[in-house]
Design a protein around this motif. Structure first.
Motif, mmCIF file in Angstrom:
data_model
loop_
_atom_site.group_PDB
_atom_site.id
_atom_site.type_symbol
_atom_site.label_atom_id
_atom_site.label_comp_id
_atom_site.label_asym_id
_atom_site.label_seq_id
_atom_site.Cartn_x
_atom_site.Cartn_y
_atom_site.Cartn_z
ATOM 1 N N ARG A 1 13.285 9.597 14.015
ATOM 2 C CA ARG A 1 13.051 10.659 12.294
ATOM 3 C C ARG A 1 14.125 12.298 12.802
ATOM 4 N NH1 ARG A 1 14.911 9.795 8.471
ATOM 5 N NH2 ARG A 1 16.137 8.433 9.776
ATOM 6 N N ARG A 2 13.348 12.525 14.881
ATOM 7 C CA ARG A 2 13.517 13.301 14.927
ATOM 8 C C ARG A 2 14.952 13.164 15.782
ATOM 9 N NH1 ARG A 2 9.068 13.682 13.870
ATOM 10 N NH2 ARG A 2 7.344 15.265 12.674
ATOM 11 N N GLU B 1 0.554 -1.340 -0.019
ATOM 12 C CA GLU B 1 -0.063 -0.203 -0.008
ATOM 13 C C GLU B 1 0.720 1.174 0.084
ATOM 14 O OE1 GLU B 1 -3.081 0.426 3.519
ATOM 15 O OE2 GLU B 1 -3.134 -1.956 3.078
ATOM 16 N N ILE C 1 6.218 9.144 5.391
ATOM 17 C CA ILE C 1 7.146 10.858 5.445
ATOM 18 C C ILE C 1 6.456 11.745 5.799
ATOM 19 C CG2 ILE C 1 6.586 12.349 3.030
ATOM 20 C CD1 ILE C 1 6.787 9.860 1.012
ATOM 21 N N SER C 2 5.630 11.130 6.476
ATOM 22 C CA SER C 2 4.506 12.003 7.031
ATOM 23 C C SER C 2 4.626 12.167 8.541
ATOM 24 C CB SER C 2 3.029 12.130 7.445
ATOM 25 O OG SER C 2 2.128 10.669 8.320
ATOM 26 N N LEU C 3 5.793 11.287 8.918
ATOM 27 C CA LEU C 3 6.501 11.334 10.045
ATOM 28 C C LEU C 3 8.097 11.321 9.855
ATOM 29 C CD1 LEU C 3 4.998 7.591 11.452
ATOM 30 C CD2 LEU C 3 4.894 10.127 12.151
ATOM 31 N N GLY C 4 8.637 12.231 8.810
ATOM 32 C CA GLY C 4 10.002 13.212 8.857
ATOM 33 C C GLY C 4 10.435 12.361 8.019
ATOM 34 N N SER C 5 10.480 11.182 7.358
ATOM 35 C CA SER C 5 10.877 10.630 5.654
ATOM 36 C C SER C 5 11.170 11.046 4.755
ATOM 37 C CB SER C 5 10.653 9.042 5.915
ATOM 38 O OG SER C 5 11.296 8.156 7.195
ATOM 39 N N ALA D 1 2.622 7.452 5.100
ATOM 40 C CA ALA D 1 2.925 7.887 6.702
ATOM 41 C C ALA D 1 4.463 7.685 6.770
ATOM 42 C CB ALA D 1 2.514 6.091 7.519
ATOM 43 N N ARG E 1 0.925 6.819 16.822
ATOM 44 C CA ARG E 1 2.042 7.201 16.385
ATOM 45 C C ARG E 1 2.372 8.660 15.626
ATOM 46 N NH1 ARG E 1 3.008 3.370 10.540
ATOM 47 N NH2 ARG E 1 1.185 4.996 10.328
ATOM 48 N N SER E 2 0.747 8.995 15.656
ATOM 49 C CA SER E 2 0.626 10.127 15.184
ATOM 50 C C SER E 2 0.972 11.213 16.183
ATOM 51 C CB SER E 2 -0.553 10.254 14.436
ATOM 52 O OG SER E 2 -1.598 10.727 14.923
ATOM 53 N N ALA F 1 -2.415 1.872 7.955
ATOM 54 C CA ALA F 1 -1.168 1.956 6.838
ATOM 55 C C ALA F 1 -0.295 1.864 7.522
ATOM 56 C CB ALA F 1 -0.914 3.857 6.660
ATOM 57 N N LEU F 2 -0.343 1.291 8.924
ATOM 58 C CA LEU F 2 1.300 0.783 9.641
ATOM 59 C C LEU F 2 2.172 0.447 9.204
ATOM 60 C CD1 LEU F 2 -0.856 -0.420 12.874
ATOM 61 C CD2 LEU F 2 -0.267 1.537 12.439
ATOM 62 N N PHE F 3 3.522 -0.113 9.265
ATOM 63 C CA PHE F 3 4.753 -0.291 8.991
ATOM 64 C C PHE F 3 4.092 -1.886 9.358
ATOM 65 C CE2 PHE F 3 6.293 3.801 10.044
ATOM 66 C CZ PHE F 3 6.056 4.176 8.920
ATOM 67 N N ILE G 1 2.887 17.403 10.624
ATOM 68 C CA ILE G 1 1.351 17.362 10.924
ATOM 69 C C ILE G 1 1.846 16.016 11.047
ATOM 70 C CG2 ILE G 1 -0.701 16.787 9.634
ATOM 71 C CD1 ILE G 1 0.331 19.362 7.541
ATOM 72 N N ASP H 1 -0.020 3.892 1.026
ATOM 73 C CA ASP H 1 -0.399 5.090 2.418
ATOM 74 C C ASP H 1 1.117 4.342 3.420
ATOM 75 O OD1 ASP H 1 -2.104 5.420 1.488
ATOM 76 O OD2 ASP H 1 -3.844 4.716 2.868
ATOM 77 N N ILE H 2 1.052 3.238 3.415
ATOM 78 C CA ILE H 2 2.154 2.938 3.827
ATOM 79 C C ILE H 2 3.826 3.506 4.033
ATOM 80 C CG2 ILE H 2 4.056 0.925 5.334
ATOM 81 C CD1 ILE H 2 1.510 -0.892 4.681
ATOM 82 N N TYR I 1 9.208 5.440 15.359
ATOM 83 C CA TYR I 1 9.757 6.060 13.727
ATOM 84 C C TYR I 1 9.383 7.512 13.829
ATOM 85 C CZ TYR I 1 10.498 6.108 9.729
ATOM 86 O OH TYR I 1 10.607 5.240 7.864
ATOM 87 N N GLY I 2 8.894 8.066 13.961
ATOM 88 C CA GLY I 2 8.338 10.088 14.186
ATOM 89 C C GLY I 2 9.703 10.372 14.838
ATOM 90 N N PRO J 1 5.803 17.001 2.275
ATOM 91 C CA PRO J 1 4.526 16.725 3.028
ATOM 92 C C PRO J 1 5.664 15.695 4.485
ATOM 93 C CG PRO J 1 4.656 15.557 1.609
ATOM 94 C CD PRO J 1 5.415 16.440 0.904
ATOM 95 N N ASN J 2 7.452 15.830 4.021
ATOM 96 C CA ASN J 2 7.912 15.209 5.567
ATOM 97 C C ASN J 2 8.184 16.130 6.476
ATOM 98 O OD1 ASN J 2 9.200 15.774 2.654
ATOM 99 N ND2 ASN J 2 11.318 15.113 4.032
ATOM 100 N N ILE K 1 3.988 12.114 18.398
ATOM 101 C CA ILE K 1 5.511 13.379 17.658
ATOM 102 C C ILE K 1 4.541 14.455 17.984
ATOM 103 C CG2 ILE K 1 6.104 12.400 15.286
ATOM 104 C CD1 ILE K 1 4.463 13.863 13.821
ATOM 105 N N LEU L 1 -0.680 11.705 11.700
ATOM 106 C CA LEU L 1 -1.646 11.974 9.910
ATOM 107 C C LEU L 1 -2.456 10.210 9.830
ATOM 108 C CD1 LEU L 1 -3.406 11.944 7.188
ATOM 109 C CD2 LEU L 1 -1.736 11.819 6.322
#
Ligand SMILES: Nc1ncnc2c1ncn2[C@@H]1O[C@H](COP(=O)(O)OP(=O)(O)OP(=O)(O)O)[C@@H](O)[C@H]1O
Ligand SMILES: [Mg+2]
Lengths: 259, 356
Positions: free
Chosen positions: B103-104, A156, A164-168, A162, B147-148, B86-88, B78, A158-159, B99-100, B73-74, B151, B80
Motif C-alpha cells: 500500500r505504501r 468479520e 484500512i489501518s494498513l493504508g487501504s 485491518a 503485519r502491524s 483480523a488476518l486476511f 497507526i 475487523d478484517i 500488505y501495508g 483511518p487509512n 510498516i 493496529l
C-alpha cells in the motif's frame, strides 16, 4: 421409539413427494408410448432427439439463457453494494428493506409480473426482450441481496478495518479484502439467481409476447397441444444439467451454507 | 504537549450513547502505556477511537501536535493489532505482512527484505506461504503483530496481543516489544487484562472502568497507592471494611471502625482534610494480614468461618461485623475449634479510600 418411526415415515413421504415427480418424468422420457403415461412402456431415445430438434425450444433456450445470465449479473452488481450497505451501516428504513429482501418468496410473482407488464408494455413501449431482462432482474435482486448478505455477515468487519489501518481506502479494502473472501457467496448467489430466472414462469408469462418466449413458457404452450414425452425428455435434460452445476459448485466452494 | 492527546472525547457505537464519556488521555512520544480494566470497560473502544474507526462525537484527538479528529483511518499511519487478529484469510503469511508495504508502494526487493526481517523477529521464519487457517492461535497473533510493525508506524495500538501465547513465548514477545519500543522509539498503547503484563511492560498504566479512567499512574503507584476503591480491588486489595475518617494528618490517618481506631499510613491521593468526619473504606490485601496481635499494627478480633491448610500457608475466611474478609498467612492454622481470634494489619499495608 414410536415417535422416531413416525418421523422416518414422514421423512420418507416428503422425499417421495419431492423426488417422486422427477423420477416419473425421468422414466416417462424413455417410454415408447406416444403419450405421457405411467408406468412407461418400452424404451426409446426418440423423445430426446425430438426435443433437441424442435426449433422453438432451441431459440427459447437461448432467450432463457441470455435473459438469465444478463439479469443475474445485473442483480448481483446491484445486490452486492446493497447487501454491503445493509450489513455495515445503519440508516432509516433499514429494517423495512431487510424484511423485503429477507424473503423474496413472499412477494407473489404474479403481482410483480402483472404490474411490470403494465408498466413496460403499455406505459413505456420497451422491447419485449428488454422488458423480460428488467423483469427478471427485479425478481432476482432480493435473492442476490439475501445470499450476499449472509456471506458478508460471516465475514468479520475487523478484517476490513485491518486493511484500512494498513493504508487501504475503504473502496480498495472492499475489492482487495472483502470480495475475495465472499467469493463462494457470490457464486452461490449467481447460481441460485440464475436457476430462479431460468425456471420462472409467472413473470415471464406476462412479459413475453409475440415471437419472444422463454423456454418454460414454450414448454407450457407445447403441452397445450401435444401430450407426448418430449417435455419429459427436455425436463430431464434441464434437471440433470442443474444437478451437475449445483453439485460441482457445492464440491468446489461449499455454497449450500449461504442459501 | 504530549504525543497523543485525547481531550474530552465522547465516543461510542451509537449516536447519543457514548461508551467513552469525557475521556482524556495523553501519551508521551516513545512511551508504552497500558490500558487495564475489566471486560467491556471500553479498552478496545479507546483504541478504535485513536485509530479513527470510531469518530468522536465530542472532543479532539491530537497526534504529534496535529489535529487528527477528522482524519480517516487509512491516513493515520497507526499500527493496529486486533484482539481477534483480523488476518486476511485469503492471503498467505507473507502477503498478510506485506500488505501495508505494498500500500505504501515500497519496492519489491525491499518488501521481501523487510517481511523476512519481521518474520524472523516473531519467530515465524519458514511460515511465509501458509494461510492463516493453517496456523495456531499464537502463530496468528504473531502474524498480526508482524503485519502491524513492519510498516514502522509512529504509533502502535495493541489489543491484548499476547493473550494466546504460552508463558515462554509471551516472555520472549514481551521482551521483543520492549526492545522495539526502546530501539525504534515507537509509541505504544497496550491493552491487557493481565496485571503482571501491564506492570512489567509499561511506564504508565491507565485503569479503566465503564468508559471512565479510574486512575493513571506508574505501575508502582497503581499497585501500591490505588486512588479509588475500584482500583484497590482490581489490584488485589480484596478486604474491605467501612469506617469514618477521624483525622487526616501528616503522620497518618485515623479511622474509626465501630469504636475501634485504625491507623493507616496510605491514604488515597483523592482524600483531603475536607473528608474528615465522612465515610471511608479501608482496604488491605489478604497476604498482608498477620496472625495474632503484633505491636504497632492494627489488631482486630474476627470470627473465623473456616481455614484451609495449604502447606506453606494457611488461608482463612473470616468476618468482621458484616464484612467478609480473607487472609493468607504463613504457617499452620490456629488450633481447631477456635472461633474467634486476633489478626493484625500494619498501618503501611492499610489503604484508605473514599467510602463505597
Ligand atoms: N460494535 C459494537 N457495537 C455496539 N456496542 C459495542 C460494539 N463493540 C463493543 N460494544 C460495547 O461497548 C462497550 C465497550 O466495549 P469494548 O470492546 O471497548 O470493551 P473492552 O474493554 O475492549 O472489553 P474486552 O476486554 O472484553 O475486550 C461494551 O459494553 C460493548 O458491549
Ligand atoms: Mg477488547
Amino acid at each position: 421409539m414410536k415417535n422416531s418411526k413416525i418421523l422416518i415415515l414422514i421423512t420418507a413421504l416428503v422425499f417421495i413427494f419431492l423426488i417422486g415427480p422427477f423420477i416419473m418424468i425421468f422414466l416417462t422420457s424413455f417410454s415408447s408410448d406416444s403419450i405421457m403415461r405411467f408406468p412407461p412402456k418400452g424404451f426409446t431415445l426418440a423423445w430426446y432427439t425430438k426435443a433437441l430438434n424442435i426449433e422453438m425450444f432451441r431459440t427459447t433456450f437461448w432467450v432463457s439463457l441470455k435473459t438469465g445470465l444478463a439479469a443475474t449479473a445485473t442483480a448481483l452488481i446491484l445486490g452486492v453494494p446493497v447487501a454491503y450497505a445493509n450489513i455495515r451501516f445503519n440508516y432509516r428504513g433499514k429494517n423495512a428493506l431487510e424484511l423485503l429482501f429477507s424473503s423474496p418468496a413472499i412477494v407473489p410473482g404474479m403481482v410483480i409480473g402483472f404490474s411490470l407488464l403494465r408498466f413496460f408494455v403499455y406505459v413505456s413501449n420497451i422491447p419485449i426482450g428488454i422488458g423480460l431482462y428488467l423483469g427478471h432482474t427485479a425478481i432476482l435482486f432480493p435473492y442476490t441481496v439475501r445470499v450476499v448478505s449472509s456471506s458478508l455477515r460471516n465475514f468479520e468487519g475487523d478484517i476490513e478495518q485491518a486493511a484500512i489501518s494498513l493504508g487501504s481506502t475503504p473502496l480498495h479494502a472492499f475489492f482487495a479484502v472483502v470480495l475475495p473472501n465472499i467469493q463462494s457467496g457470490l457464486v452461490a448467489a449467481f447460481i441460485l439467481a440464475f436457476i430462479t430466472s431460468f425456471n420462472n414462469v409467472p413473470v415471464s408469462l406476462f412479459l413475453t409476447g409475440p415471437g419472444v418466449a422463454t423456454l418454460p413458457i414454450q414448454m407450457l404452450s407445447y403441452m397445450e397441444y401435444y401430450y407426448d414425452p418430449t417435455i419429459s425428455a427436455l425436463s430431464s435434460i434441464i434437471i440433470v444439467l442443474t444437478v451437475i452445476v449445483v453439485q460441482s459448485a457445492e464440491k468446489l466452494l461449499g455454497i449450500s451454507k449461504y442459501v | 504537549m504530549a504525543f497523543i492527546e485525547l481531550n474530552g472525547i465522547d465516543a461510542g457505537y451509537e449516536k447519543g450513547k457514548p461508551i467513552l464519556k469525557n475521556f482524556n488521555l495523553s501519551v508521551e512520544q516513545g512511551e508504552l502505556v497500558s490500558l487495564l480494566g475489566p471486560s467491556g470497560c471500553g479498552k478496545t473502544t479507546t483504541l478504535r477511537t485513536i485509530a479513527g474507526f470510531i469518530m468522536a462525537e465530542q472532543g479532539a484527538v491530537t497526534i504529534g501536535g496535529k489535529d487528527y479528529t477528522n482524519v480517516p483511518p487509512n491516513k493515520r499511519n497507526i499500527g493496529l493489532v486486533f484482539q481477534n487478529y483480523a488476518l486476511f484469510p485469503h492471503l498467505t503469511v507473507f502477503d498478510n505482512v506485506a500488505y501495508g508495504l505494498r500500500r505504501r508502494k515500497v519496492e519489491k526487493p525491499e518488501i521481501a527484505k523487510r517481511v523476512a526481517e519481521v518474520l524472523k523477529l516473531v519467530s515465524l521464519k519458514g511460515f511465509e506461504s501458509r494461510f492463516p487457517a493453517q496456523l495456531s492461535g499464537g502463530q496468528r497473533q504473531r502474524v498480526a503483530l508482524a503485519r502491524s510493525i513492519v510498516i514502522q508506524p509512529e504509533l502502535l495500538l495493541l489489543d491484548e496481543p499476547l493473550s494466546n501465547l504460552d508463558a515462554k513465548l509471551r516472555d520472549e514477545m514481551r521482551a521483543e516489544l520492549s526492545r522495539l519500543q526502546h530501539q525504534l522509539g515507537i509509541t505504544m498503547i497496550y491493552v491487557t487484562h493481565d496485571q503482571i503484563e501491564a506492570m512489567s511492560l509499561s511506564s504508565r498504566i491507565i485503569v479503566m472502568n465503564e468508559g471512565l479512567i479510574e486512575q493513571t499512574g506508574t505501575p508502582e503507584q497503581i499497585y501500591e497507592s490505588p486512588a479509588t476503591p475500584f482500583v484497590a480491588r482490581f489490584v488485589g486489595f480484596d478486604n474491605h471494611v467501612d469506617g469514618t475518617l477521624l483525622e487526616l494528618g501528616p503522620k497518618g490517618v485515623l479511622v474509626d471502625v465501630h469504636g475501634v481506631q485504625f491507623v493507616s499510613r496510605r491514604p488515597s491521593p483523592n482524600l483531603s482534610k475536607a473528608d474528615e468526619g465522612k465515610k471511608v473504606s479501608l482496604f488491605f490485601r489478604p497476604d498482608d494480614t498477620l496472625i495474632g496481635a503484633v505491636p504497632g499494627a492494627n489488631a482486630m478480633e474476627v470470627g473465623i468461618d473456616f481455614s484451609n491448610y495449604q502447606g506453606n500457608t494457611t488461608q482463612y475466611a473470616m468476618h468482621l461485623g458484616t464484612h467478609a474478609l480473607r487472609a493468607v498467612v504463613v504457617g499452620k492454622p490456629v488450633a481447631d475449634g477456635v472461633e474467634r481470634t486476633v489478626f493484625s494489619i500494619p498501618p503501611e499495608k492499610l489503604i484508605v479510600e473514599r467510602g463505597v
